[in-house]
Design an enzyme around this catalytic site. Structure first.
Site, PDB file in Angstrom:
ATOM      1  NE  ARG A 183      20.576  30.810  37.406  1.00 51.20           N
ATOM      2  CZ  ARG A 183      21.392  31.868  37.476  1.00 51.20           C
ATOM      3  NH1 ARG A 183      22.651  31.770  37.074  1.00 51.20           N
ATOM      4  NH2 ARG A 183      20.965  33.020  37.950  1.00 51.20           N
ATOM      5  CD  GLU A 191      25.391  26.322  40.628  1.00 47.29           C
ATOM      6  OE1 GLU A 191      25.328  27.280  41.416  1.00 47.29           O
ATOM      7  OE2 GLU A 191      25.566  26.457  39.416  1.00 47.29           O
ATOM      8  CG  HIS A 241      27.290  30.099  39.845  1.00 45.07           C
ATOM      9  ND1 HIS A 241      26.009  29.604  39.852  1.00 45.07           N
ATOM     10  CD2 HIS A 241      27.212  31.274  39.156  1.00 45.07           C
ATOM     11  CE1 HIS A 241      25.199  30.434  39.203  1.00 45.07           C
ATOM     12  NE2 HIS A 241      25.914  31.453  38.769  1.00 45.07           N
TER      13      HIS A 241
HETATM   14  C1  DGY Z   1      23.483  35.723  37.900  1.00 45.65           C
HETATM   15  O1  DGY Z   1      23.608  36.916  38.101  1.00 45.65           O
HETATM   16  O2  DGY Z   1      22.440  35.219  37.465  1.00 45.65           O
HETATM   17  C2  DGY Z   1      24.668  34.883  38.215  1.00 45.65           C
HETATM   18  O3  DGY Z   1      24.563  33.618  37.701  1.00 45.65           O
HETATM   19  C3  DGY Z   1      24.866  34.845  39.718  1.00 45.65           C
HETATM   20  O4  DGY Z   1      23.950  34.014  40.261  1.00 45.65           O
END
Ligand code: DGY
Length: 327
Positions: free
Chosen positions: A240, A269, A288
């Protein structure tokens, strides 16, 4: 029982809607490319029994208060830092997610970023259209060797384990990690060693982040952390964006306090197109895409839908997030 109403907040792989419709749920979908504004999400969830959302939807008290019929929220993601779990617990709403199926795809992105940064894939590619590949320059594009280097992992869970397994198998890297608990499997099969956070910073040649984002880990990679890392270190974040402070990362790279960075997640983001990181050497940023393979996204859609179907048919979810402890 009446057919439960499900709202789906994004266009997802078809299988989600197909499974829900087959199981006689009444589905409504936000059928647009752009994400739902918060007020529209709240408006559309009124009268709904279930919500199938994504990691970019903000799921908070305002939604719970406005949508008293909601019984389950199933997120098309493994991470759930966008969801107020304590609030869901209080509102009696169950939360589902999609762990497991995106482990390998995400580890592959972390591994790929590591190799691509270490060997200047993007910088070297850019030199060709710029016209600066004129002849062989023995001192240009010198990368970092990865053989037998030290891989540090913050958050050695399933995805971190798959990253470590790849690094051990391909480069015979030493694995160190920092977790709350001990990862016995990694210690036994990969020879991984648990260290303090400070040791992780100081000893890692590649530091790959796989932790979840919470109050304790928010911007844990800041100026103080980057300043303790090796000058040759490569920082990888596929977890993240909120785990790193982007301004401090920019400064750490610009001052040579660390060598390079590979990011699949940014803070915030989406990353703005004029972010200095995008022009820096030894930096690769992806939008991402960790879980973005055909198979993985289909599986995520399947599990997210089945969490809802199982809840209404058996009272249980395939993969449930604990909300009680969050109180
Ligand atoms: C998740 O599944 O947490 C990925 O980062 C997609 O947001």
């Amino acid at each position: 029982m009446n057919k439960p109403n499900v709202f789906i907040s994004r266009q997802l792989p078809d299988i989600a809607r197909a499974l829900l419709s087959e199981a006689v749920f009444k589905c409504q979908i936000w059928d647009h490319e752009i994400p739902m504004p918060q007020n529209a999400l709240i408006e559309h969830c009124q009268g709904m029994d279930a919500l199938l959302c994504t990691a970019i939807d903000k799921i908070d008290a305002a939604l719970y208060d406005a949508c008293p019929d909601l019984k389950i929220i199933s997120t098309f993601a493994v991470g759930y830092d966008n969801i107020d779990l304590a609030g869901a617990g209080k509102a009696g709403i169950r939360i589902g997610h999609t762990p497991g199926v995106l482990t390998e795809a995400t580890a592959e992105i972390a591994f790929g970023l590591m190799v691509a940064v270490a060997r200047h894939f993007l910088d070297a590619h850019r030199q060709i259209p710029e016209g600066s590949w004129k002849y062989f320059v023995p001192t240009r594009n010198l990368g970092q060797d990865l053989q037998r280097k030290t891989l540090g992992i913050l958050g050695l869970g399933a995805i971190g384990f798959e990253m470590a397994r790849r690094c051990k198998a391909v480069y015979d890297m030493q694995i160190i990690y920092h977790n709350r608990g001990i990862n016995e499997e990694a210690e036994k099969t990969l020879g991984a060693r648990k260290v303090t956070f400070e040791e992780l910073l100081k000893q890692s040649d590649v530091l790959s982040v796989h932790a979840s984002l919470n109050a304790q880990t928010k911007e844990i990679f800041n100026q103080g952390a980057f300043s303790q890392m090796k000058e040759e270190a490569i920082f990888i974040n596929t977890a993240r964006g909120g785990l790193h402070c982007e301004q401090d990362l920019i400064e750490a790279l610009a001052s040579g306090s660390i060598w390079g960075a590979g990011l699949d997640v940014t803070n915030p983001e989406p990353m703005h197109a004029d972010n200095p990181l995008l022009k820096m050497p030894r930096v690769i940023v992806l939008p991402h895409i960790g879980s973005s393979t055909v198979f993985t996204r289909d599986e995520m859609a399947r599990i997210a839908a089945q969490n809802i179907i199982h809840f209404f048919t058996t009272g249980k979810l395939l993969h449930e997030v604990e909300t009680k402890k969050a109180h």
